[in-house]
Design an enzyme around this catalytic site. Structure first.
Site, PDB file in Angstrom:
ATOM      1  N   ASN A  88      21.273 -43.272  42.687  1.00  0.00           N
ATOM      2  CA  ASN A  88      20.398 -42.627  41.713  1.00  0.00           C
ATOM      3  C   ASN A  88      20.846 -41.208  41.371  1.00  0.00           C
ATOM      4  O   ASN A  88      20.053 -40.417  40.848  1.00  0.00           O
ATOM      5  CB  ASN A  88      18.962 -42.588  42.242  1.00  0.00           C
ATOM      6  CG  ASN A  88      18.392 -43.973  42.491  1.00  0.00           C
ATOM      7  OD1 ASN A  88      18.603 -44.882  41.699  1.00  0.00           O
ATOM      8  ND2 ASN A  88      17.687 -44.136  43.587  1.00  0.00           N
TER       9      ASN A  88
ATOM     10  N   HIS B 252       5.972 -48.456  42.626  1.00  0.00           N
ATOM     11  CA  HIS B 252       6.745 -48.326  43.857  1.00  0.00           C
ATOM     12  C   HIS B 252       5.865 -48.579  45.086  1.00  0.00           C
ATOM     13  O   HIS B 252       4.666 -48.293  45.088  1.00  0.00           O
ATOM     14  CB  HIS B 252       7.335 -46.922  43.925  1.00  0.00           C
ATOM     15  CG  HIS B 252       8.382 -46.757  44.979  1.00  0.00           C
ATOM     16  ND1 HIS B 252       8.101 -46.330  46.264  1.00  0.00           N
ATOM     17  CD2 HIS B 252       9.721 -46.959  44.942  1.00  0.00           C
ATOM     18  CE1 HIS B 252       9.213 -46.274  46.965  1.00  0.00           C
ATOM     19  NE2 HIS B 252      10.214 -46.657  46.187  1.00  0.00           N
TER      20      HIS B 252
END
Length: 379
Positions: free
Chosen positions: A43, A129
């Site tokens: 990421n 998430h």
């Protein structure tokens, strides 16, 4: 002793894979034999984790303040650099106040327990998430899930709610890390205002790459957002996280949040690295837009080669495969071509939607797209 992992089929089992840094910032080295791999998995969207300015700032902080903070923020752990970064972020995001946390998971636990309790109904996007779901459970709130990025479903669920002693809370993300999609945040904020609900947005994957100047999709909304969650472990190339909100909510967090009070403060080198990254992002406000334009070129090229065009507009491009083993086989196929993109399987994603998660970085060399298309072949 019973082996609780034994029912897990081979295609669902995970392993801890060790990867070294490669010769270039966008490379990883597989010591097990795969050699140098182009990083299409992490990421580190802006390639800042090894940027000279970020490394120099972290090194200076380690020399002056040590590796760790040595205590919680309310004991001995607060350094001037903690307060400086919090103030800089608050100004950048146009929020009253910011508090730093050692991890995004902790920040999301703190956010949910601050905004909800057993009297609260929390409506969450079905694909949020895991840390946000854990926060709902910790708070004791009643959970409802609405269809992914579906304003109509959210509106109907809000209409059906019966009054409680606390306003309902809506939870979503600005960039879903496994889907590559973003919600209509203005539309969600309008619904929350109409129904008297609070809004919590996790901008972990959006900050630095989405919104004006990389400020995320919450920036500039015409309706209030109760809390914004952000992390430094993605586009900022550092580690740790933060919450941003109004004075009242942030003071509540400071005084009552166990996730903030009972943990060692964010390590000074990580604070310094995040602040250096923030300065770079502020100095290059078009980085996020440039990355989005590049990601659109990749999406179009993949579609032209017969692959389903990945959803969204940001740097996460999921290639839906379906079968777990097929996704693993495709991961291996790319590694043989010198590219690292990880197969994502249930329970991280819904059943039957195993995928290859392609992640764009700002510093990828020219020719990477052509290398990827050659390795993938036609669908």
């Amino acid at each position: 002793m019973r082996d609780h992992a034994s029912p897990i089929p081979p295609a669902r089992r995970r392993r801890l894979r060790s990867l070294n840094s490669g010769q270039e910032p966008w490379q990883l080295q597989d010591p097990a034999g795969a050699g140098q791999l182009v990083d299409l998995a992490s990421n580190d969207y802006l390639g800042l984790s090894r940027h000279p300015d970020v490394l120099a700032a972290a090194s200076e902080a380690m020399a002056s303040d040590g590796v760790g903070a040595g205590g919680s923020r309310l004991i001995t752990g607060t350094r001037p650099r903690h307060l400086e970064l919090e103030a800089a972020l608050a100004t950048w995001l146009n929020r009253d106040r910011v508090l730093l946390f050692p991890s995004g998971f902790q920040a999301n636990i703190a956010a949910l327990t601050a905004l909800s309790d057993r009297h609260t109904i929390v409506l969450v996007d079905r694909l949020i998430h895991h840390s946000l779901l854990a926060g709902v459970r910790t708070s004791g709130a009643r959970l409802q899930r609405f269809a992914h990025n579906d304003l109509e479903d959210l509106d109907q669920r809000l209409q059906r709610l019966k009054p409680t002693t606390r306003p309902p809370l809506v939870v979503t993300e600005s960039l879903f890390s496994m889907e590559g999609t973003s919600p209509d945040l203005q539309g969600i904020a309008d619904l929350c205002a109409h129904h008297g609900a609070q809004l919590l947005v996790d901008e972990a994957h959006g900050l630095g790459v989405l919104g004006p100047g990389g400020r995320g999709l919450c920036h500039g909304l015409q309706r209030p957002v109760a809390l914004v969650c952000g992390t430094f472990g993605k586009a900022f190339g550092s580690g740790g996280a933060f919450l941003a909100g109004d004075h009242t909510t942030m003071e509540l967090l400071l005084q009552t949040s166990g996730a903030f009070r009972y943990t060692t403060a964010l390590a000074p080198p990580l604070v310094a690295g995040a602040q250096a990254a923030l300065r770079l992002i502020q100095a290059h406000p078009n980085w996020g837009r440039e990355l989005s334009l590049r990601s659109e070129r990749w999406r179009t090229a993949l579609a032209h080669q017969g692959w389903a065009k990945p959803a969204g507009h940001g740097p996460v491009l999921p290639l839906l495969i379906g079968d777990d083993q097929d996704a693993l086989d495709l991961q291996q196929q790319l590694e043989q071509a010198g590219l690292l993109s990880v197969a994502i399987r249930p329970p991280t994603v819904p059943e039957g939607t195993a995928r290859l998660r392609l992640v764009l970085r700002r510093d990828l060399p020219e020719g990477t797209l052509e290398q990827l298309l050659a390795a993938l072949g036609s669908r």
